[in-house]
Write an enzyme that holds these catalytic residues in place. Structure first.
Site, PDB file in Angstrom:
ATOM      1  N   ILE A  83      13.284 -37.766  19.862  1.00 17.42           N
ATOM      2  CA  ILE A  83      14.493 -38.587  20.032  1.00 17.42           C
ATOM      3  C   ILE A  83      14.176 -40.032  20.388  1.00 17.42           C
ATOM      4  O   ILE A  83      15.077 -40.865  20.490  1.00 17.42           O
ATOM      5  CB  ILE A  83      15.426 -37.987  21.104  1.00 17.42           C
ATOM      6  CG1 ILE A  83      14.712 -37.831  22.449  1.00 17.42           C
ATOM      7  CG2 ILE A  83      16.004 -36.668  20.635  1.00 17.42           C
ATOM      8  CD1 ILE A  83      15.614 -37.346  23.571  1.00 17.42           C
ATOM      9  N   GLY A 132       3.718 -43.374  23.898  1.00 14.91           N
ATOM     10  CA  GLY A 132       4.378 -42.123  24.246  1.00 14.91           C
ATOM     11  C   GLY A 132       5.543 -41.802  23.338  1.00 14.91           C
ATOM     12  O   GLY A 132       6.046 -42.655  22.600  1.00 14.91           O
ATOM     13  N   ASP A 186      13.814 -54.081  35.382  1.00 11.58           N
ATOM     14  CA  ASP A 186      13.992 -54.156  33.928  1.00 11.58           C
ATOM     15  C   ASP A 186      15.394 -53.668  33.556  1.00 11.58           C
ATOM     16  O   ASP A 186      15.552 -52.796  32.702  1.00 11.58           O
ATOM     17  CB  ASP A 186      12.925 -53.337  33.200  1.00 11.58           C
ATOM     18  CG  ASP A 186      12.817 -53.711  31.718  1.00 11.58           C
ATOM     19  OD1 ASP A 186      13.357 -54.778  31.328  1.00 11.58           O
ATOM     20  OD2 ASP A 186      12.197 -52.952  30.949  1.00 11.58           O
ATOM     21  N   VAL A 233       9.359 -39.320  23.176  1.00  8.32           N
ATOM     22  CA  VAL A 233      10.366 -38.602  23.954  1.00  8.32           C
ATOM     23  C   VAL A 233      10.979 -37.529  23.072  1.00  8.32           C
ATOM     24  O   VAL A 233      11.447 -37.820  21.967  1.00  8.32           O
ATOM     25  CB  VAL A 233      11.474 -39.555  24.468  1.00  8.32           C
ATOM     26  CG1 VAL A 233      12.482 -38.778  25.307  1.00  8.32           C
ATOM     27  CG2 VAL A 233      10.871 -40.694  25.289  1.00  8.32           C
TER      28      VAL A 233
END
Length: 285
Positions: free
Chosen positions: A27, A33, A147, A35
């Site tokens: 997704i 990385g 952020d 997800v």
């Protein structure tokens, strides 16, 4: 949630000593990385599973992302609030690193803006109230998110807004002492507060500046510095600005006042989350 043994993703059920889960569709992804959707086969709960594969070509970029994930876990271990993404646990093996998080069905505010365009002021007010509530909790724990942007704010189908991505968040001893505050250059250029870019030390007021930028995005679909197409030029002008930009004219006077209280050049003069929660733009709700 505990840490079961992790197997390579083959679509099979992953068995652990205390719970079983299965990896689903991809997704999202970061620099290294990915997800995935995940399903806890004991509770039936959907999860978002952040995964980094530690291959033989593990280099500086991967090491930096793992450092951010470790930081995120450290922050997650200290926080719990309805307007923050829930943390379920983590696991690390010699080949993979996982973080298990709450799956928020609606996606990010940034995605919603791309799909539906600018929000109504009532919707902006509703979302802002929840964002401020989450930030108020973080700041009360002496944690700066660092952020805040539309892409890092998730929305569930039942209308709940949740702050996500704590990879750059920090806990500092005295967040109000700007001379000893955080000095690293982190965040998203167009959302950074002047003091962050100048690297003179920053704390919670930097999150407040970024909050105003998110309100700007929700109201107009654009950040407040669209006249600068180059990021470095934008950062230079934000850092050296003598006055903040005027709030979007599409907002009511009350909403514009809220934005002005967030976008004050001198960080100590910006409104705190406590003051913002009492502001009529969101306080009356």
């Amino acid at each position: 949630m505990c840490s079961p043994e992790v197997q390579e993703n083959t679509g099979d059920l992953i068995e652990g000593s205390k719970f079983r889960w299965k990896k689903g569709e991809l997704i999202g992804h970061g620099a290294i990385g990915k997800v995935y959707m995940g399903l806890n086969f004991e509770t039936g709960e959907m999860m978002a599973v952040k995964q980094v594969d530690l291959g033989e070509h593990f280099g500086p970029q991967a090491a930096e992302e793992l450092k951010a994930m470790d930081q995120e876990i450290h922050i997650f271990s200290m926080i719990s609030h309805p307007n923050l993404v829930r943390y379920y646990g983590m696991e690390k093996t010699s080949t993979q690193f996982f973080i298990f998080l709450e799956y928020v069905s609606g996606g990010s505010i940034a995605t919603m803006l791309r799909k539906f365009g600018a929000f109504s002021e009532q919707m902006v007010s509703n979302f802002t109230a929840q964002i401020v509530d989450g930030l108020h909790y973080l700041h009360s724990q002496s944690i700066c998110h660092r952020d805040i942007k539309a892409a890092n704010i998730l929305y569930s189908n039942d209308g709940v807004v949740k702050l996500a991505d704590f990879g750059t968040a920090k806990k500092i001893a005295d967040v109000m002492n700007m001379s000893t505050g955080l000095k690293s250059l982190v965040g998203t250029p167009y959302m950074m507060a002047p003091e962050v870019i100048r690297q003179t030390g920053h704390g919670p007021p930097a999150d407040i500046w970024s909050l105003a930028c998110v309100i700007w995005e929700m109201a107009t679909t654009k950040h407040p510095f669209t006249q600068y197409t180059d990021r470095m030029v934008a950062m230079y002008n934000i850092a050296h600005a003598k006055a903040p930009p005027n709030p979007p004219e599409t907002l009511s006077e009350i909403a514009q006042d809220f934005v002005r209280k967030c976008m004050i050049i001198e960080a100590p003069r910006r409104a705190s989350t406590k003051q913002l929660l009492e502001h009529p733009f969101i306080g009356e709700g």
